[in-house]
Enzyme design. Structure first.
Site, mmCIF file in Angstrom:
data_model
loop_
_atom_site.group_PDB
_atom_site.id
_atom_site.type_symbol
_atom_site.label_atom_id
_atom_site.label_comp_id
_atom_site.label_asym_id
_atom_site.label_seq_id
_atom_site.Cartn_x
_atom_site.Cartn_y
_atom_site.Cartn_z
ATOM 1 N N LYS A 75 0.640 -1.379 0.066
ATOM 2 C CA LYS A 75 -0.297 -0.144 -0.675
ATOM 3 C C LYS A 75 0.646 1.722 -0.226
ATOM 4 O O LYS A 75 0.017 2.391 -0.392
ATOM 5 C CB LYS A 75 -0.350 -0.308 0.896
ATOM 6 C CG LYS A 75 -2.527 -1.197 1.083
ATOM 7 C CD LYS A 75 -3.131 -1.196 2.355
ATOM 8 C CE LYS A 75 -4.464 -1.342 2.161
ATOM 9 N NZ LYS A 75 -5.043 -1.330 3.804
ATOM 10 N N ASP A 111 -10.443 3.137 1.521
ATOM 11 C CA ASP A 111 -10.677 3.215 3.612
ATOM 12 C C ASP A 111 -11.135 3.674 4.047
ATOM 13 O O ASP A 111 -11.506 4.057 4.848
ATOM 14 C CB ASP A 111 -9.105 2.547 4.097
ATOM 15 C CG ASP A 111 -9.298 1.102 3.801
ATOM 16 O OD1 ASP A 111 -9.719 0.447 2.859
ATOM 17 O OD2 ASP A 111 -7.915 0.866 3.118
HETATM 18 P P1 NAP Z 1 -0.670 -3.518 9.422
HETATM 19 O O1 NAP Z 1 -0.465 -2.191 9.107
HETATM 20 O O2 NAP Z 1 -0.486 -4.591 9.399
HETATM 21 O O3 NAP Z 1 -1.160 -3.016 10.882
HETATM 22 C C1 NAP Z 1 -1.303 -3.187 12.289
HETATM 23 C C2 NAP Z 1 -1.088 -2.838 13.399
HETATM 24 O O4 NAP Z 1 -2.068 -4.085 14.457
HETATM 25 C C3 NAP Z 1 -0.227 -2.484 14.294
HETATM 26 O O5 NAP Z 1 -0.180 -1.716 14.745
HETATM 27 C C4 NAP Z 1 0.682 -3.619 14.676
HETATM 28 O O6 NAP Z 1 1.174 -3.745 16.002
HETATM 29 C C5 NAP Z 1 -0.839 -4.369 15.408
HETATM 30 N N1 NAP Z 1 -1.027 -5.458 16.003
HETATM 31 C C6 NAP Z 1 -0.362 -7.307 15.195
HETATM 32 N N2 NAP Z 1 -0.818 -8.037 15.975
HETATM 33 C C7 NAP Z 1 -1.140 -7.410 16.744
HETATM 34 C C8 NAP Z 1 -0.643 -8.459 17.822
HETATM 35 N N3 NAP Z 1 -1.131 -9.612 18.708
HETATM 36 N N4 NAP Z 1 -1.013 -7.452 19.656
HETATM 37 C C9 NAP Z 1 -1.257 -5.720 20.111
HETATM 38 N N5 NAP Z 1 -1.251 -4.976 18.149
HETATM 39 C C10 NAP Z 1 -0.513 -6.242 17.338
HETATM 40 O O7 NAP Z 1 -2.352 -3.533 9.713
HETATM 41 P P2 NAP Z 1 -4.120 -2.322 8.629
HETATM 42 O O8 NAP Z 1 -3.909 -2.911 7.630
HETATM 43 O O9 NAP Z 1 -3.363 -2.039 10.090
HETATM 44 O O10 NAP Z 1 -4.736 -3.984 9.104
HETATM 45 C C11 NAP Z 1 -5.423 -3.604 10.793
HETATM 46 C C12 NAP Z 1 -6.159 -3.907 10.795
HETATM 47 O O11 NAP Z 1 -7.163 -3.260 10.193
HETATM 48 C C13 NAP Z 1 -7.067 -6.072 10.512
HETATM 49 O O12 NAP Z 1 -8.161 -6.389 10.773
HETATM 50 C C14 NAP Z 1 -7.302 -5.194 9.250
HETATM 51 O O13 NAP Z 1 -8.539 -6.272 8.673
HETATM 52 C C15 NAP Z 1 -8.339 -4.856 9.587
HETATM 53 N N6 NAP Z 1 -8.734 -3.331 8.231
HETATM 54 C C16 NAP Z 1 -10.234 -3.530 8.173
HETATM 55 C C17 NAP Z 1 -10.745 -2.649 7.251
HETATM 56 C C18 NAP Z 1 -11.953 -3.615 6.673
HETATM 57 O O14 NAP Z 1 -12.362 -2.811 5.346
HETATM 58 N N7 NAP Z 1 -13.037 -3.280 7.408
HETATM 59 C C19 NAP Z 1 -9.820 -2.049 6.359
HETATM 60 C C20 NAP Z 1 -7.925 -2.041 6.344
HETATM 61 C C21 NAP Z 1 -7.608 -3.322 7.583
HETATM 62 P P3 NAP Z 1 3.148 -3.187 16.170
HETATM 63 O O15 NAP Z 1 3.487 -1.445 15.459
HETATM 64 O O16 NAP Z 1 2.934 -3.055 17.258
HETATM 65 O O17 NAP Z 1 3.284 -4.209 15.122
#
Ligand code: NAP
Length: 293
Positions: A75, A111
Site C-alpha cells: 500500500k 479506506d
Molecule cells: P498493519 O499495517 O499490519 O498494522 C497492524 C497493527 O496491528 C499494528 O499497529 C500492530 O502493532 C498491531 N498488531 C498486530 N498484531 C498485534 C498483536 N498480537 N498485539 C498487539 N498489536 C498487534 O495492518 P492494517 O492494514 O493496519 O490492518 C489492521 C486491521 O484492520 C486488520 O485486522 C485488518 O483486517 C483491518 N482492516 C479492516 C478494513 C475494513 O474494511 N474493515 C480495512 C483495512 C484494514 P505493531 O506496530 O506493534 O506491530
C-alpha cells in the site's frame, strides 16, 4: 446442454494484489456486485511479491486491466510507481485502489471513505470529543486522517503495542495535518483504563481478535468501556469480536468492520465501473456468508 460462456473479449478485469494474498472478501464482494448489476467484469486475486510490483503495474497497463485493489505489504511502496495519487492517498501515504485510465494509473485511498461512512451517523457525538485509536498501521493511518478531516475530534490517542510506531504516527499527523492534540501510548491495558473510559469513541485498528485468534482483544478489562461510548472494531471475521462483546456487555454502541469493508469497496467499484454498488444487497449477502460458514 448448451454451454454459455459468461466472459468474452469485452470482459473487464479487476483484481487485488498483495503478498501473501490472504483470504480476502473483496473478490466475493465485487463478483456478487457484477452479477447483481449484470456487468461484464471479473475480479481476481493476484499474489505479487515486492520484487515483482513494478512489473505487475507494467503488466496491468499492457493487459488493459481496468483496476486493482492493493493490500499488504504494497500500500505504501506503490505510491512512487503511480502517475497520479489523490490528495487523501498522498496525505495518508497509502493507496488501496488503482484505476487504469487509458494506460495512466491513478491511485486512491478508499479506506477513508469506509471509515467516514461507518461513523457518519455519530458525527455530532464525536465532534469535540476524545477518540482512542488502537493500532498504528495502515488502517489506523486512514482512520486518524478521517477523524481529523471529517469528524473534528478534539483529541486523538494513538495506542500501540510498539510505542515507537505510535509516536512516529503522532509526529506524522502533527506535521502533515497540523493537528497537535494527538498523543501516543504503549498498549498496556491495565494502565489505560482511564484513557479508554475518557474516550467517546474507541477504535480497534489492529488485527488482535481476528479469526483464528478470536480469544485475543486489545483489552480484556470490562471497566475500559462505558455505556456512553461508541466502540468500532475494523475486524469483520468474526463479526462480533471479543473486544466488541466486552464493550457491548458494558452498554456501549458497537460497530464491526463489515460496513467499512463494503463502503470502501463501493467507492472503488464506482471508480472502476462508474456505477453504484448495490450496497444493501451486497452487505446482506456477506453477512449470510459470514454467519453460515
Ligand atoms: P498493519 O499495517 O499490519 O498494522 C497492524 C497493527 O496491528 C499494528 O499497529 C500492530 O502493532 C498491531 N498488531 C498486530 N498484531 C498485534 C498483536 N498480537 N498485539 C498487539 N498489536 C498487534 O495492518 P492494517 O492494514 O493496519 O490492518 C489492521 C486491521 O484492520 C486488520 O485486522 C485488518 O483486517 C483491518 N482492516 C479492516 C478494513 C475494513 O474494511 N474493515 C480495512 C483495512 C484494514 P505493531 O506496530 O506493534 O506491530
Amino acid at each position: 446442454m448448451q454451454y454459455q460462456n459468461k466472459f468474452n473479449n469485452n470482459t473487464q478485469i479487476i483484481g487485488v494484489i498483495g503478498h501473501p494474498i490472504k483470504h480476502s472478501f473483496s473478490p466475493l464482494m465485487h463478483n456478487i456486485s457484477f452479477d447483481l448489476l449484470d456487468l461484464n467484469y471479473i475480479y481476481l486475486p493476484f499474489d505479487v511479491p515486492a520484487s515483482n510490483l513494478k512489473d505487475a503495474l507494467k503488466g496491468m497497463v499492457a493487459l488493459g486491466i481496468k483496476g486493482l485493489n492493493v493490500t499488504l505489504p504494497h500500500k505504501e511502496k506503490i505510491i512512487s510507481l503511480l502517475k497520479e495519487t489523490s490528495e487523501e492517498a498522498n496525505i495518508i501515504g497509502a493507496v488501496n485502489t488503482i484505476v487504469n485510465e487509458e494506460g495512466i494509473l491513478h491511485g486512491y485511498n478508499t479506506d477513508v471513505y469506509g471509515v467516514v461512512e461507518t461513523l457518519m451517523p455519530f458525527k455530532d457525538e464525536i465532534a469535540g470529543k476524545t477518540v482512542s485509536v488502537i493500532g498504528a498501521g495502515g488502517a489506523a493511518r486512514s482512520t486518524i486522517y478521517a477523524l481529523i478531516r471529517y469528524f473534528k475530534a478534539e483529541r486523538i490517542n494513538i495506542i500501540n503495542r510498539t510505542e515507537q510506531t505510535a509516536e512516529s504516527l503522532k509526529e506524522y499527523f502533527i506535521t502533515k495535518m497540523l493537528f497537535n492534540e494527538i498523543h501516543s501510548y504503549e498498549l498496556v491495558p491495565p494502565d489505560l483504563v482511564d484513557v479508554f473510559r475518557d474516550s467517546k469513541l474507541i477504535i480497534n485498528a489492529t488485527s488482535m481478535g481476528m479469526f483464528p485468534e478470536v480469544d485475543d482483544s486489545p483489552t480484556t478489562i470490562p471497566e475500559s468501556f462505558t455505556k456512553d461510548q461508541i466502540v468500532f472494531d475494523l475486524i469483520y471475521t468474526p463479526l462480533q469480536t471479543k473486544f466488541l462483546k466486552l464493550a457491548a456487555s458494558q452498554g456501549a454502541i458497537t460497530l464491526n468492520g463489515l460496513r467499512m469493508l463494503v463502503e470502501q469497496g463501493s467507492k472503488a467499484f464506482e471508480l472502476w465501473t462508474g456505477q453504484k454498488m448495490p450496497i444493501d444487497q451486497v452487505y446482506k449477502a456477506l453477512v449470510s456468508y459470514l454467519t453460515e460458514r
